[in-house]
Design a protein around this motif. Structure first.
Motif, short mmCIF file in Angstrom:
data_model
loop_
_atom_site.label_atom_id
_atom_site.label_comp_id
_atom_site.label_asym_id
_atom_site.label_seq_id
_atom_site.Cartn_x
_atom_site.Cartn_y
_atom_site.Cartn_z
N ASN A 72 0.80 -1.22 0.00
CA ASN A 72 0.00 0.00 0.00
C ASN A 72 0.84 1.27 0.00
O ASN A 72 0.35 2.35 -0.30
CB ASN A 72 -0.91 -0.02 1.24
CG ASN A 72 -2.02 0.99 1.17
OD1 ASN A 72 -2.80 1.00 0.23
ND2 ASN A 72 -2.10 1.85 2.17
N TRP A 76 -0.67 5.52 -4.12
CA TRP A 76 -1.88 6.27 -4.43
C TRP A 76 -1.58 7.61 -5.09
O TRP A 76 -0.71 8.35 -4.66
CB TRP A 76 -2.71 6.47 -3.15
CG TRP A 76 -3.15 5.16 -2.58
CD1 TRP A 76 -2.61 4.51 -1.51
CD2 TRP A 76 -4.18 4.32 -3.09
NE1 TRP A 76 -3.25 3.31 -1.31
CE2 TRP A 76 -4.22 3.16 -2.27
CE3 TRP A 76 -5.08 4.42 -4.15
CZ2 TRP A 76 -5.12 2.13 -2.48
CZ3 TRP A 76 -5.98 3.39 -4.37
CH2 TRP A 76 -5.99 2.26 -3.54
N GLN A 80 -6.65 8.91 -0.07
CA GLN A 80 -7.51 7.76 0.16
C GLN A 80 -8.91 8.18 0.62
O GLN A 80 -9.91 7.54 0.27
CB GLN A 80 -6.85 6.81 1.16
CG GLN A 80 -5.59 6.16 0.60
CD GLN A 80 -4.88 5.30 1.61
OE1 GLN A 80 -5.50 4.54 2.33
NE2 GLN A 80 -3.56 5.43 1.67
N ASN A 210 -7.43 1.79 6.61
CA ASN A 210 -7.02 0.98 5.47
C ASN A 210 -6.38 -0.30 5.99
O ASN A 210 -5.33 -0.25 6.64
CB ASN A 210 -6.04 1.76 4.59
CG ASN A 210 -5.72 1.03 3.29
OD1 ASN A 210 -5.91 -0.17 3.17
ND2 ASN A 210 -5.23 1.77 2.31
#
Length: 233
Positions: A72, A76, A80, A210
């Motif tokens: 992770n 991104w 998020q 998350n």
């Protein structure tokens, strides 16, 4: 234990035929095999092939997904929180959430899909309408993570039957799997054997929870990720 001893032990177990599970439920297949093999962990040292080998036992008819690893960090392209609010839904607990497994070539109804850039060796999570890139994973980094965890695998395939409510296993097929590599991983990914599991929601405070973006595969398809496959029995 040397490889020849491992093969002999596997053959002994195979020759026993169907064996009643020593534990109920999904973990029975592994627990029963480890008990028969005489080990307490799901890995064994085999010095003549380079070190410790992980053991994975699977039911031949299994459709279960297992997590290869979670990855992770730094992937991104969008906050998020914004991702959840824009593409998520209200879950059964009344929270904004985004919890879906996405496979290549199979867009989900939130308008998200996966795209592969073979020139750059990357996987993108994209908005199928705007083509906006939401996240990017480097295939070499992914495979490196996988190799650290499962560079050598003894892969046991068992047939099973159920009689009077009790499960029995026949450990009749085993492989030594080595050399997982980016090409095999990418091929499996494009065959939709590997999915990316997004698991996040917003807390009451508005903060993101998350649980880690997981790469998942049907356990019986693990064999597809390895270049070298040596049948042991």
């Amino acid at each position: 234990m040397k490889l020849k001893e491992v093969i002999n032990k596997l053959q002994e177990i195979k020759d026993k035929g169907y064996i009643p599970s020593l534990r109920r439920g999904s973990t029975g297949i592994g627990y029963t095999f480890e008990s028969l093999f005489g080990i307490q962990e799901n890995n064994i040292p085999i010095p003549d092939i380079g070190g410790r080998v992980e053991i994975k036992t699977v039911r031949r008819d299994s459709q279960s997904l297992i997590t290869l690893f979670t990855f992770n960090r730094g992937v991104w392209h969008i906050r998020q929180k914004d991702l959840i609010q824009e593409y998520g839904y209200i879950d059964e607990k009344g929270r904004y959430a985004l919890k879906n497994t996405v496979f290549y070539g199979r867009p989900i109804h939130q308008g998200i899909s996966l795209e592969v850039n073979e020139d750059e060796n990357t996987i993108h999570l994209i908005d199928i309408n705007t083509k906006k890139i939401l996240a990017t994973w480097d295939i070499y980094v992914i495979v490196g993570t996988f190799m650290t965890k499962l560079s050598r695998l003894m892969f046991i395939i068992a047939d099973r039957k159920v009689e009077q409510g009790k499960e029995y296993f026949y450990y009749g097929e085993a492989y030594l799997l080595t050399d997982p590599n980016p090409r095999r991983f990418l091929k499996a990914f494009k065959k939709s054997l590997i999915g990316i599991d997004i698991r996040m929601h917003l807390k009451e405070s508005g903060a993101v929870r998350n649980r880690g973006t997981a790469f998942r595969i049907k356990e019986k398809d693990l064999i597809e990720l390895y270049e070298c496959k040596r049948r042991l029995i």
